[in-house]
Enzyme design. Structure first.
Site, PDB file in Angstrom:
ATOM      1  N   GLY A 162     -18.264  12.517  10.691  1.00  0.00           N
ATOM      2  CA  GLY A 162     -18.177  13.971  10.621  1.00  0.00           C
ATOM      3  C   GLY A 162     -16.751  14.413  10.398  1.00  0.00           C
ATOM      4  O   GLY A 162     -15.813  13.683  10.735  1.00  0.00           O
ATOM      5  N   GLN A 198      -9.763  20.074  10.190  1.00  0.00           N
ATOM      6  CA  GLN A 198      -9.190  18.729  10.080  1.00  0.00           C
ATOM      7  C   GLN A 198      -8.681  18.452   8.673  1.00  0.00           C
ATOM      8  O   GLN A 198      -7.904  17.526   8.457  1.00  0.00           O
ATOM      9  CB  GLN A 198     -10.228  17.660  10.453  1.00  0.00           C
ATOM     10  CG  GLN A 198     -10.628  17.680  11.904  1.00  0.00           C
ATOM     11  CD  GLN A 198     -11.641  16.589  12.179  1.00  0.00           C
ATOM     12  OE1 GLN A 198     -12.832  16.770  11.924  1.00  0.00           O
ATOM     13  NE2 GLN A 198     -11.188  15.452  12.684  1.00  0.00           N
ATOM     14  N   CYS A 205     -12.114  10.440  17.254  1.00  0.00           N
ATOM     15  CA  CYS A 205     -11.924  11.583  16.368  1.00  0.00           C
ATOM     16  C   CYS A 205     -10.950  11.171  15.268  1.00  0.00           C
ATOM     17  O   CYS A 205      -9.929  10.556  15.555  1.00  0.00           O
ATOM     18  CB  CYS A 205     -11.354  12.761  17.156  1.00  0.00           C
ATOM     19  SG  CYS A 205     -11.020  14.207  16.135  1.00  0.00           S
ATOM     20  N   LEU A 206     -11.267  11.506  14.013  1.00  0.00           N
ATOM     21  CA  LEU A 206     -10.397  11.104  12.899  1.00  0.00           C
ATOM     22  C   LEU A 206      -8.998  11.697  13.038  1.00  0.00           C
ATOM     23  O   LEU A 206      -8.041  11.127  12.526  1.00  0.00           O
ATOM     24  CB  LEU A 206     -11.013  11.541  11.564  1.00  0.00           C
ATOM     25  CG  LEU A 206     -12.341  10.872  11.182  1.00  0.00           C
ATOM     26  CD1 LEU A 206     -12.832  11.403   9.841  1.00  0.00           C
ATOM     27  CD2 LEU A 206     -12.206   9.354  11.136  1.00  0.00           C
ATOM     28  N   HIS A 242     -19.471  17.778  18.557  1.00  0.00           N
ATOM     29  CA  HIS A 242     -18.058  17.418  18.402  1.00  0.00           C
ATOM     30  C   HIS A 242     -17.424  18.225  17.260  1.00  0.00           C
ATOM     31  O   HIS A 242     -16.342  18.805  17.410  1.00  0.00           O
ATOM     32  CB  HIS A 242     -17.964  15.902  18.130  1.00  0.00           C
ATOM     33  CG  HIS A 242     -16.594  15.393  17.800  1.00  0.00           C
ATOM     34  ND1 HIS A 242     -15.989  14.397  18.529  1.00  0.00           N
ATOM     35  CD2 HIS A 242     -15.714  15.713  16.813  1.00  0.00           C
ATOM     36  CE1 HIS A 242     -14.787  14.150  18.014  1.00  0.00           C
ATOM     37  NE2 HIS A 242     -14.607  14.924  16.959  1.00  0.00           N
ATOM     38  N   GLU A 243     -18.127  18.279  16.116  1.00  0.00           N
ATOM     39  CA  GLU A 243     -17.577  19.011  14.962  1.00  0.00           C
ATOM     40  C   GLU A 243     -17.530  20.507  15.251  1.00  0.00           C
ATOM     41  O   GLU A 243     -16.581  21.186  14.858  1.00  0.00           O
ATOM     42  CB  GLU A 243     -18.395  18.736  13.694  1.00  0.00           C
ATOM     43  CG  GLU A 243     -18.441  17.277  13.243  1.00  0.00           C
ATOM     44  CD  GLU A 243     -17.089  16.592  13.231  1.00  0.00           C
ATOM     45  OE1 GLU A 243     -16.063  17.263  12.975  1.00  0.00           O
ATOM     46  OE2 GLU A 243     -17.035  15.380  13.501  1.00  0.00           O
ATOM     47  N   HIS A 255     -14.452  21.555  16.991  1.00  0.00           N
ATOM     48  CA  HIS A 255     -13.258  21.695  16.143  1.00  0.00           C
ATOM     49  C   HIS A 255     -13.091  23.133  15.647  1.00  0.00           C
ATOM     50  O   HIS A 255     -11.973  23.597  15.452  1.00  0.00           O
ATOM     51  CB  HIS A 255     -13.339  20.768  14.925  1.00  0.00           C
ATOM     52  CG  HIS A 255     -12.889  19.367  15.196  1.00  0.00           C
ATOM     53  ND1 HIS A 255     -11.601  19.065  15.561  1.00  0.00           N
ATOM     54  CD2 HIS A 255     -13.535  18.180  15.141  1.00  0.00           C
ATOM     55  CE1 HIS A 255     -11.480  17.748  15.717  1.00  0.00           C
ATOM     56  NE2 HIS A 255     -12.648  17.185  15.474  1.00  0.00           N
TER      57      HIS A 255
HETATM   58 ZN    ZN Z   1     -13.018  15.172  15.686  1.00  0.00          ZN
END
Ligand code: ZN
Length: 188
Positions: free
Chosen positions: A50, A55, A110-111, A152-153, A156
């Site tokens: 995701g 991000q 998380c990226l 999670h997304e 953000h």
């Molecule tokens: Zn994340």
């Protein structure tokens, strides 16, 4: 100023855009579709499941997700509630309609927070409503990793990161790594 998708890159903590509350997208224009396509590219390159627009440096309420089926991991196509996608999906102006079940801990990464993983408590089931790339509203109820990914997304878009939601033990475990990321950014 229109967003040039070619200039978008993966933002890492503590980039301030990750802490902003994102704004509504509204109409699904060619610009929105181009940004979504670039986000999918960034997600695939980073081998994530995701990615939210902040991000990628865009303060919009939009994210992409792809939780492919893996039977050994209890992710099957056609489960009800859904546990896997047949292809990547785009969620524009998403709203969480309902979260149900008792909070469960699960290790998340998380990226935007490389090498950080920790336990986050979330409900096992979520119902979400969003706009797709054709401009239509849709609603889906998800379970398992997919539910977790969508929550999670969604976080953000509110400027919330897993380091805010981690259990105290996980927070402690990741403290020095978080500090390292902050130091690296200060040196740039
Ligand atoms: Zn994340």
């Amino acid at each position: 100023m229109p967003v040039d998708p070619a200039t978008l890159y993966l933002r890492l903590y503590p980039d301030p855009i990750l802490r902003q509350k994102a704004g509504d997208v509204g109409d699904v224009t060619d610009e929105v579709r181009a940004v979504a396509a670039r986000m999918l590219e960034l997600m695939h390159e980073a081998e994530g499941i995701g990615l939210a627009a902040p991000q990628a440096g865009v303060p919009w309420r939009m994210f992409v997700a792809y939780v492919p089926p893996i039977p050994e991991d209890d992710r099957h196509l056609g489960d009800d509630p859904m546990t896997a996608h047949d292809e990547p999906r785009v969620y524009i102006d998403p709203v969480i309609v309902e979260m149900s079940g008792d909070l469960e801990p699960y290790e998340e990464g998380c990226l935007s927070l490389p090498e950080i993983r920790g336990e986050v408590r979330r409900t096992p089931i979520v119902t979400i409503e969003a706009t797709d790339l054709e401009g239509n509203r849709f609603r889906e109820t998800c379970e398992g990793l997919m539910a977790r990914c969508l929550m999670h997304e969604f976080d953000h878009l509110e400027g919330v990161l897993i380091i805010d939601r981690m259990t105290p033990m996980s927070r402690l475990k990741n403290r020095s790594r978080v500090k390292d990321l902050e130091k690296q950014a200060a040196m740039l």
